[in-house]
Write a protein that holds these residues in place. Structure first.
Motif, PDB file in Angstrom:
ATOM      1  N   ARG A 174       4.103  52.411  68.219  1.00 14.40           N
ATOM      2  CA  ARG A 174       4.493  52.661  66.827  1.00 14.40           C
ATOM      3  C   ARG A 174       3.277  52.963  65.968  1.00 14.40           C
ATOM      4  O   ARG A 174       3.336  53.809  65.068  1.00 14.40           O
ATOM      5  CB  ARG A 174       5.249  51.453  66.285  1.00 14.40           C
ATOM      6  CG  ARG A 174       6.636  51.253  66.919  1.00 14.40           C
ATOM      7  CD  ARG A 174       7.434  50.204  66.175  1.00 14.40           C
ATOM      8  NE  ARG A 174       8.732  49.998  66.788  1.00 14.40           N
ATOM      9  CZ  ARG A 174       8.987  49.053  67.696  1.00 14.40           C
ATOM     10  NH1 ARG A 174       8.000  48.230  68.086  1.00 14.40           N
ATOM     11  NH2 ARG A 174      10.182  48.933  68.212  1.00 14.40           N
ATOM     12  N   PRO A 214       6.590  44.515  77.296  1.00 14.85           N
ATOM     13  CA  PRO A 214       5.544  43.937  76.439  1.00 14.85           C
ATOM     14  C   PRO A 214       5.673  44.415  74.993  1.00 14.85           C
ATOM     15  O   PRO A 214       5.726  45.619  74.726  1.00 14.85           O
ATOM     16  CB  PRO A 214       4.236  44.441  77.074  1.00 14.85           C
ATOM     17  CG  PRO A 214       4.607  44.813  78.477  1.00 14.85           C
ATOM     18  CD  PRO A 214       6.017  45.306  78.411  1.00 14.85           C
ATOM     19  N   LYS A 215       5.723  43.482  74.081  1.00 19.32           N
ATOM     20  CA  LYS A 215       5.814  43.828  72.657  1.00 19.32           C
ATOM     21  C   LYS A 215       4.541  44.516  72.170  1.00 19.32           C
ATOM     22  O   LYS A 215       4.587  45.326  71.240  1.00 19.32           O
ATOM     23  CB  LYS A 215       6.068  42.562  71.838  1.00 19.32           C
ATOM     24  CG  LYS A 215       7.348  41.819  72.205  1.00 19.32           C
ATOM     25  CD  LYS A 215       8.573  42.698  72.009  1.00 19.32           C
ATOM     26  CE  LYS A 215       9.854  41.941  72.381  1.00 19.32           C
ATOM     27  NZ  LYS A 215      11.054  42.806  72.260  1.00 19.32           N
ATOM     28  N   GLU A 216       3.428  44.186  72.822  1.00 20.29           N
ATOM     29  CA  GLU A 216       2.168  44.802  72.412  1.00 20.29           C
ATOM     30  C   GLU A 216       2.201  46.313  72.634  1.00 20.29           C
ATOM     31  O   GLU A 216       1.695  47.088  71.806  1.00 20.29           O
ATOM     32  CB  GLU A 216       0.993  44.191  73.179  1.00 20.29           C
ATOM     33  CG  GLU A 216       0.789  42.692  72.946  1.00 20.29           C
ATOM     34  CD  GLU A 216       1.714  41.842  73.802  1.00 20.29           C
ATOM     35  OE1 GLU A 216       2.474  42.437  74.598  1.00 20.29           O
ATOM     36  OE2 GLU A 216       1.698  40.606  73.639  1.00 20.29           O
ATOM     37  N   LEU A 217       2.795  46.751  73.759  1.00 16.12           N
ATOM     38  CA  LEU A 217       2.881  48.181  74.029  1.00 16.12           C
ATOM     39  C   LEU A 217       3.788  48.875  73.016  1.00 16.12           C
ATOM     40  O   LEU A 217       3.493  49.990  72.571  1.00 16.12           O
ATOM     41  CB  LEU A 217       3.402  48.404  75.455  1.00 16.12           C
ATOM     42  CG  LEU A 217       2.492  47.951  76.599  1.00 16.12           C
ATOM     43  CD1 LEU A 217       3.146  48.238  77.939  1.00 16.12           C
ATOM     44  CD2 LEU A 217       1.137  48.658  76.513  1.00 16.12           C
ATOM     45  N   GLU A 218       4.882  48.230  72.658  1.00 19.46           N
ATOM     46  CA  GLU A 218       5.768  48.826  71.667  1.00 19.46           C
ATOM     47  C   GLU A 218       5.076  48.953  70.312  1.00 19.46           C
ATOM     48  O   GLU A 218       5.182  49.989  69.641  1.00 19.46           O
ATOM     49  CB  GLU A 218       7.033  47.978  71.529  1.00 19.46           C
ATOM     50  CG  GLU A 218       7.911  47.971  72.781  1.00 19.46           C
ATOM     51  CD  GLU A 218       9.157  47.138  72.590  1.00 19.46           C
ATOM     52  OE1 GLU A 218       9.202  46.360  71.604  1.00 19.46           O
ATOM     53  OE2 GLU A 218      10.096  47.271  73.400  1.00 19.46           O
ATOM     54  N   GLU A 219       4.348  47.908  69.909  1.00 20.46           N
ATOM     55  CA  GLU A 219       3.635  47.964  68.629  1.00 20.46           C
ATOM     56  C   GLU A 219       2.534  49.019  68.662  1.00 20.46           C
ATOM     57  O   GLU A 219       2.324  49.749  67.679  1.00 20.46           O
ATOM     58  CB  GLU A 219       3.045  46.591  68.310  1.00 20.46           C
ATOM     59  CG  GLU A 219       4.101  45.520  68.056  1.00 20.46           C
ATOM     60  CD  GLU A 219       3.484  44.151  67.845  1.00 20.46           C
ATOM     61  OE1 GLU A 219       2.229  44.053  67.923  1.00 20.46           O
ATOM     62  OE2 GLU A 219       4.233  43.190  67.610  1.00 20.46           O
ATOM     63  N   ALA A 220       1.831  49.136  69.796  1.00 24.19           N
ATOM     64  CA  ALA A 220       0.779  50.158  69.905  1.00 24.19           C
ATOM     65  C   ALA A 220       1.382  51.554  69.820  1.00 24.19           C
ATOM     66  O   ALA A 220       0.806  52.457  69.187  1.00 24.19           O
ATOM     67  CB  ALA A 220       0.024  49.971  71.217  1.00 24.19           C
TER      68      ALA A 220
END
Length: 333
Positions: free
Chosen positions: A232, A224-230
């Motif tokens: 960061r 999930p891209k959301e987890l990566e952004e969170a």
């Protein structure tokens, strides 16, 4: 009270009656549901039956024959029918387990497999991560190259590596000799076991990396891209995102790929056999080639079968570890 009202008050309210066969209909629906559930449970087994039958014929009989031979004295006289096979119990296993050469081969095989698996997984992960950062056409070209190398026959790949590392005409020796202060002209990479096995390990890794890269590339699309952004936003760097977000998501896939790689690399045979022209020296022997030599060179088919059966048991241990890890992952999820 009027007559109409009196008549209305005396008439009891009509209760809705069940339609004829309503109860039977309900029971019939329940029976049909049970039949559907029973049929649904049997359908997958029916579809798998042809495949299971083929596997039983192709793998079951050789495995039973292997187990039988490992407990017998079976050589050329028994092969040609001059003598009957003689049961010797665990004598074949006692002989090989008490042989120092056998344990040296086991250690060599384990070291070879571990080195190949580590290189394959590390390189595969690095290439898969790099593919996420390149443009679409570059990724397509790399995937085509990976599939082409993966689809290349093992014999052809082994012949190419033999040419690359040839003592007199090897391209690698010529390239290394172009470096300042390096003279590799005429260097024999197979003069010693460790160097030769390192070359064979590179061949095995080269053939296994494409499958790992393609599998991990598909797995990375599910992170999930959301987890990566969170992560960061919380201050995690690239390594932190990879360690705490990417790796947990890819863990089931990594466990599967690692287990398959261990099984494949412990069963390496054609790379060693062809690279050494059909006669691997003692320092190049792995469990597969050692079993082959015992059976078809020394004509000790019972001893060769015992070595092969020990190899199967070792691989079953790897499969057991894999199943345990997958069950743990399933419980966590």
């Amino acid at each position: 009270m009027s007559a109409a009202e009196t008549t209305t008050a005396k008439v009891p309210p009509m209760r809705p009656s069940k339609a004829p066969g309503a109860g039977a209909g309900t029971g019939g629906a329940g029976n049909r549901g049970k039949q559907r559930r029973t049929g649904g449970a049997a359908l997958p087994w029916g579809l798998l039956a042809p495949c299971l039958l083929i596997l039983l014929l192709v793998l079951g009989y050789p495995l039973v024959r292997l187990v039988t031979l490992s407990f017998q004295k079976f050589g050329q006289p028994q092969l040609w029918g001059f003598q009957e096979a003689e049961s010797v119990g665990f004598a074949n296993f006692t002989k090989i387990l008490g042989d120092a050469e056998f344990w040296a081969v086991v250690v060599r095989t384990v070291v070879f497999a571990v080195g190949s698996v580590v290189l394959t997984m590390v390189l595969g992960m690095l290439i898969a991560l790099l593919l996420q950062r390149v443009s679409g056409w570059v990724k397509t070209l790399i995937n085509i190259a990976l599939v082409a190398s993966w689809g290349m026959p093992i014999i052809v790949a082994t012949a190419i590596f033999k040419w690359l590392f040839d003592t007199d005409y090897g391209v690698l020796n010529w390239l290394l000799s172009r470096l300042p202060g390096v003279d590799m002209i005429g260097h024999n990479w197979f003069a010693s076991g460790p160097q030769g096995l390192a070359v064979i390990m590179l061949l095995v890794v080269w053939g296994a990396v494409p499958f790992v890269v393609i599998s991990l590339s598909a797995g990375l699309t599910q992170v999930p891209k959301e987890l990566e952004e969170a992560a960061r936003l919380d201050g995690a760097g690239s390594w932190g995102v990879f360690r705490y977000v990417t790796l947990p998501v890819l863990k089931p896939l990594l466990v599967m790929l690692t287990t398959l790689s261990v099984i494949w690399d412990m069963g390496v045979f054609p790379q060693v056999f062809v690279m050494r022209n059909g006669h691997p020296e003692a320092e190049f022997q792995l469990l597969t080639t050692y079993s082959y030599d015992k059976a078809f060179v020394v004509n000790d088919y019972g001893g060769g079968s015992a070595i092969a059966l020990v190899t199967v048991v070792l691989l079953l241990g790897v499969v057991a570890v894999y199943m345990r890890q997958m069950l743990r992952i399933g419980e966590v999820e």
